[in-house]
Scaffold this active site. Structure first.
Site, PDB file in Angstrom:
ATOM      1  N   GLU A  52       0.840  -1.202   0.000  1.00 19.43           N
ATOM      2  CA  GLU A  52       0.000   0.000   0.000  1.00 19.43           C
ATOM      3  C   GLU A  52       0.872   1.247   0.000  1.00 19.43           C
ATOM      4  O   GLU A  52       2.020   1.234   0.454  1.00 19.43           O
ATOM      5  CB  GLU A  52      -0.897  -0.025   1.257  1.00 19.43           C
ATOM      6  CG  GLU A  52      -1.850   1.149   1.342  1.00 19.43           C
ATOM      7  CD  GLU A  52      -2.965   0.928   2.373  1.00 19.43           C
ATOM      8  OE1 GLU A  52      -2.875  -0.025   3.161  1.00 19.43           O
ATOM      9  OE2 GLU A  52      -3.912   1.742   2.371  1.00 19.43           O
ATOM     10  N   ASN A 198     -12.358  -1.300  -1.272  1.00 20.02           N
ATOM     11  CA  ASN A 198     -11.656  -1.928  -0.155  1.00 20.02           C
ATOM     12  C   ASN A 198     -12.378  -1.584   1.145  1.00 20.02           C
ATOM     13  O   ASN A 198     -12.714  -0.419   1.379  1.00 20.02           O
ATOM     14  CB  ASN A 198     -10.221  -1.390  -0.073  1.00 20.02           C
ATOM     15  CG  ASN A 198      -9.526  -1.799   1.220  1.00 20.02           C
ATOM     16  OD1 ASN A 198      -9.128  -2.958   1.376  1.00 20.02           O
ATOM     17  ND2 ASN A 198      -9.382  -0.866   2.158  1.00 20.02           N
ATOM     18  N   GLU A 199     -12.632  -2.585   1.943  1.00 20.48           N
ATOM     19  CA  GLU A 199     -13.286  -2.382   3.249  1.00 20.48           C
ATOM     20  C   GLU A 199     -14.436  -1.371   3.110  1.00 20.48           C
ATOM     21  O   GLU A 199     -14.462  -0.325   3.765  1.00 20.48           O
ATOM     22  CB  GLU A 199     -12.266  -1.960   4.318  1.00 20.48           C
ATOM     23  CG  GLU A 199     -11.225  -3.045   4.543  1.00 20.48           C
ATOM     24  CD  GLU A 199     -10.375  -2.895   5.800  1.00 20.48           C
ATOM     25  OE1 GLU A 199     -10.405  -1.839   6.443  1.00 20.48           O
ATOM     26  OE2 GLU A 199      -9.678  -3.874   6.137  1.00 20.48           O
ATOM     27  N   TYR A 265      -6.888  -9.506  10.857  1.00 17.64           N
ATOM     28  CA  TYR A 265      -5.596  -9.257  11.496  1.00 17.64           C
ATOM     29  C   TYR A 265      -5.606  -9.849  12.911  1.00 17.64           C
ATOM     30  O   TYR A 265      -6.628  -9.801  13.599  1.00 17.64           O
ATOM     31  CB  TYR A 265      -5.322  -7.749  11.606  1.00 17.64           C
ATOM     32  CG  TYR A 265      -5.026  -7.089  10.275  1.00 17.64           C
ATOM     33  CD1 TYR A 265      -3.743  -7.122   9.741  1.00 17.64           C
ATOM     34  CD2 TYR A 265      -6.018  -6.423   9.559  1.00 17.64           C
ATOM     35  CE1 TYR A 265      -3.453  -6.518   8.522  1.00 17.64           C
ATOM     36  CE2 TYR A 265      -5.737  -5.815   8.339  1.00 17.64           C
ATOM     37  CZ  TYR A 265      -4.453  -5.863   7.833  1.00 17.64           C
ATOM     38  OH  TYR A 265      -4.168  -5.271   6.624  1.00 17.64           O
ATOM     39  N   GLU A 322      -6.082  -9.350   2.957  1.00 16.49           N
ATOM     40  CA  GLU A 322      -5.304  -8.713   4.033  1.00 16.49           C
ATOM     41  C   GLU A 322      -5.303  -9.650   5.227  1.00 16.49           C
ATOM     42  O   GLU A 322      -6.369  -9.987   5.752  1.00 16.49           O
ATOM     43  CB  GLU A 322      -5.896  -7.359   4.432  1.00 16.49           C
ATOM     44  CG  GLU A 322      -5.662  -6.269   3.389  1.00 16.49           C
ATOM     45  CD  GLU A 322      -6.098  -4.886   3.840  1.00 16.49           C
ATOM     46  OE1 GLU A 322      -6.060  -4.595   5.053  1.00 16.49           O
ATOM     47  OE2 GLU A 322      -6.492  -4.109   2.953  1.00 16.49           O
ATOM     48  N   GLN A 371       2.066  -6.406   5.279  1.00 16.12           N
ATOM     49  CA  GLN A 371       2.273  -6.022   3.897  1.00 16.12           C
ATOM     50  C   GLN A 371       3.692  -6.389   3.481  1.00 16.12           C
ATOM     51  O   GLN A 371       4.457  -6.843   4.316  1.00 16.12           O
ATOM     52  CB  GLN A 371       2.020  -4.541   3.721  1.00 16.12           C
ATOM     53  CG  GLN A 371       0.586  -4.109   4.083  1.00 16.12           C
ATOM     54  CD  GLN A 371       0.270  -2.668   3.658  1.00 16.12           C
ATOM     55  OE1 GLN A 371       1.035  -1.985   3.000  1.00 16.12           O
ATOM     56  NE2 GLN A 371      -0.900  -2.189   4.086  1.00 16.12           N
TER      57      GLN A 371
HETATM   58  O1  AHR Z   1      -3.110  -2.859   5.951  1.00 12.52           O
HETATM   59  C1  AHR Z   1      -3.416  -1.648   6.561  1.00 12.52           C
HETATM   60  C2  AHR Z   1      -4.895  -1.276   6.443  1.00 12.52           C
HETATM   61  O2  AHR Z   1      -5.648  -2.235   7.101  1.00 12.52           O
HETATM   62  C3  AHR Z   1      -5.471  -1.252   5.063  1.00 12.52           C
HETATM   63  O3  AHR Z   1      -5.248  -0.062   4.411  1.00 12.52           O
HETATM   64  C4  AHR Z   1      -6.918  -1.443   5.316  1.00 12.52           C
HETATM   65  O4  AHR Z   1      -7.590  -2.048   4.249  1.00 12.52           O
HETATM   66  C5  AHR Z   1      -6.949  -2.263   6.578  1.00 12.52           C
HETATM   67  O5  AHR Z   1      -7.817  -1.747   7.482  1.00 12.52           O
END
Ligand code: AHR
Length: 518
Positions: A52, A198-199, A265, A322, A371
């Site tokens: 990103e 995205n999201e 995450y 992600e 990432q």
């Molecule tokens: O990876 C960091 C951020 O996490 C990304 O920009 C977003 O899509 C997610 O919330």
């Protein structure tokens, strides 16, 4: 963005596991690899990366510019390019993340000295736009990766999307194809995947799933590849456990979707305000992080079950675009957003996650760790001219043999690793057979103290010789630094022996082993 740390053991289950743990004395495990029951292909793309426009993920991490004193290939760091080529990165997702829904692709084309600087509204600071469409597409070509573009839905339009795609892929004499040529690229590039937003439930526009599903259909209608090379369309999917999102989007737009994403995450403490240190953590956070990694299995199963309602033949992929460990930013560093160190704990949790992706290879056909460089659970860290490979990189390197292999189901019976009231299986495993017939078996020991003797039974596999590599380190918290870059790195493994048709493996504590069986 939100993560889940699920404390998956209730008191009763913990008690049962305690009994099981006693039975196995915590030192032995049995793994059966079913060579006679081959599963689906492990798609190479589950080893994908996410890069990103954030922090030093691009600038300083990948791109230094042609005039930099840091050795580079047309502006790309040579050391980073070589390291990424070595792990055979199959696909890269760019330019975001949250950044994508505020990105105007026109800012990143044309002469670099004429490109506008913009506020990076998602992550702070300014975006110089020195790295844009040409730089990304050429970079992917340079390292041999497929391309996955995240389209701006939040503040963009279907017209902007279709013009960007035409600019990149048109072969004829349209003004956009000519503009690309004028900017230095004659032949079109190939876009392999497009993420439509995205999201969208959060930074992409705070939409409800019904609304987004309609917006998705609108964008998908105008998504054409001028040279008729198919582009796979990925819908913006759920936040962690939110299966309701997957359900609604699949029910309304499923027929126009090739893949739907999932973001998850692991936050060691489970608290966004204090996520936990990447380097200074105790056994409780080792455990909670591994529990977080294990939760991916349940998440995929839940989302996949919902998808089955609308897509029982599994045409639509679940794309975990992600995933990874999100810790507190490295203290004392002057770095911008989301720079964190990477320890043996990250390696073990990455291995568990990749094992889980293999086991769901029928549905999970792409994943992108967050990432690639200098951001979150990165492969590579850089500091000016210095570069260091992380323990997570090592796992991607060891596991690259699984890219494109046929999944072989595994059964694991083994000890339970417990800490306080929490517990996880002590041993995790996966297996695959590559195109040349070599069987690869990965074994992960989650226990930071206890080595295991693992008996690997190879059902329907004629193997007589074994070689392998092991990744472990003196401590759970061991890291590689710019001054000591080799603390955690794979070594030749000589702890596996054949005897009486069984492979016996001396699996060190807190380790990842990958074996090649011929
Ligand atoms: O990876 C960091 C951020 O996490 C990304 O920009 C977003 O899509 C997610 O919330």
């Amino acid at each position: 963005m939100k993560a889940g740390i699920r404390m998956w053991q209730s008191g009763l289950v913990a008690m049962l596991l305690f009994v099981s743990s006693q039975n196995h004395a915590g030192t032995e495990a049995d793994v059966t690899v079913h060579g006679d029951r081959p599963g689906p292909i492990i798609h190479r793309e589950i080893y994908g990366q996410f890069a990103e426009m954030l922090g030093r993920g691009i600038y300083g991490g990948i791109w230094v510019g042609e005039n930099s004193s840091i050795p580079n290939i047309h502006g790309y760091r040579k050391d980073v390019v070589e390291a990424l080529k070595a792990i055979k990165v199959p696909v890269i997702r760019w330019p975001g993340g949250c950044f994508a829904d505020q990105y105007d692709w026109r800012d990143g084309i044309g002469p670099r000295d004429k490109r506008p600087a913009r506020l990076n509204a998602s992550w702070g600071g300014e975006e110089s736009n020195q790295f844009g469409t040409h730089e990304f597409m050429d970079f992917a070509e340079l390292i041999g990766a497929k391309t996955y573009l995240s389209i701006n839905v939040g503040t963009g339009s279907p017209r902007e999307m279709s013009q960007w795609i035409e600019y990149i892929t048109a072969d004829g004499h349209t003004s956009l194809a000519q503009e690309r040529r004028a900017n230095g690229r004659d032949k079109p590039w190939k876009i392999d995947y497009v993420g439509i937003g995205n999201e969208m439930w959060g930074c992409g526009g705070s939409m409800r799933p019904e609304f987004y599903a309609d917006v998705y259909r609108q964008y998908a209608t105008f998504l054409h590849s001028p040279n008729d090379t198919p582009i796979e369309r990925i819908a913006s999917g759920a936040n962690a456990d939110d299966v309701g999102w997957t359900d609604k989007v699949m029910s309304i737009a499923g027929s126009q979707i090739d893949g739907i994403s999932l973001h998850y995450y692991t936050i060691p403490t489970g608290e966004w305000t204090h996520k936990g240190s990447a380097t200074h953590f105790d056994e409780a956070e080792w455990m909670s992080t591994l529990q977080g990694a294990m939760h991916m299995d349940e998440l995929i199963a839940k989302h996949s079950a919902v998808m089955d309602k609308y897509d029982p033949k599994k045409r639509v992929a679940l794309v975990v675009d992600e995933w990874g460990n999100w810790m507190d930013q490295e203290p004392g560093s002057n770095d911008p957003a989301l720079y964190q160190q990477n320890s043996l704990r990250d390696a073990v949790s990455a291995a568990i996650t990749l094992d889980i992706f293999h086991a769901h290879a029928d549905r999970v056909r792409m994943a992108n760790i967050a990432q690639m460089v200098n951001v979150l659970q990165a492969m590579i860290l850089t500091d000016k001219s210095k570069m260091v490979l992380t323990p997570t990189y090592d796992v991607f390197d060891m596991y690259k043999v699984f890219q494109g292999a046929t999944y072989l189901p595994v059964d694991v019976q083994g000890p339970v690793y417990r800490y306080g009231n929490a517990s996880v299986p002590g041993v995790h495993a996966t297996a695959g057979r590559d195109a040349s017939g070599v069987v690869h078996v990965a074994l992960v020991n989650l226990d930071p103290h206890q080595a295991d003797t693992v008996r690997v039974r190879l059902s329907g596999i004629k193997g007589t010789s074994v070689q392998g590599r092991v990744l472990t380190a003196p401590a759970m918290t061991s890291i590689n630094t710019f001054d000591q870059p080799h603390v955690v790195e794979p070594k030749v493994f000589d702890g596996a022996k054949f005897g009486d048709g069984v492979l016996t493996v001396a699996l060190p504590s807190k380790s990842v082993v990958v074996l090649d069986i011929r």
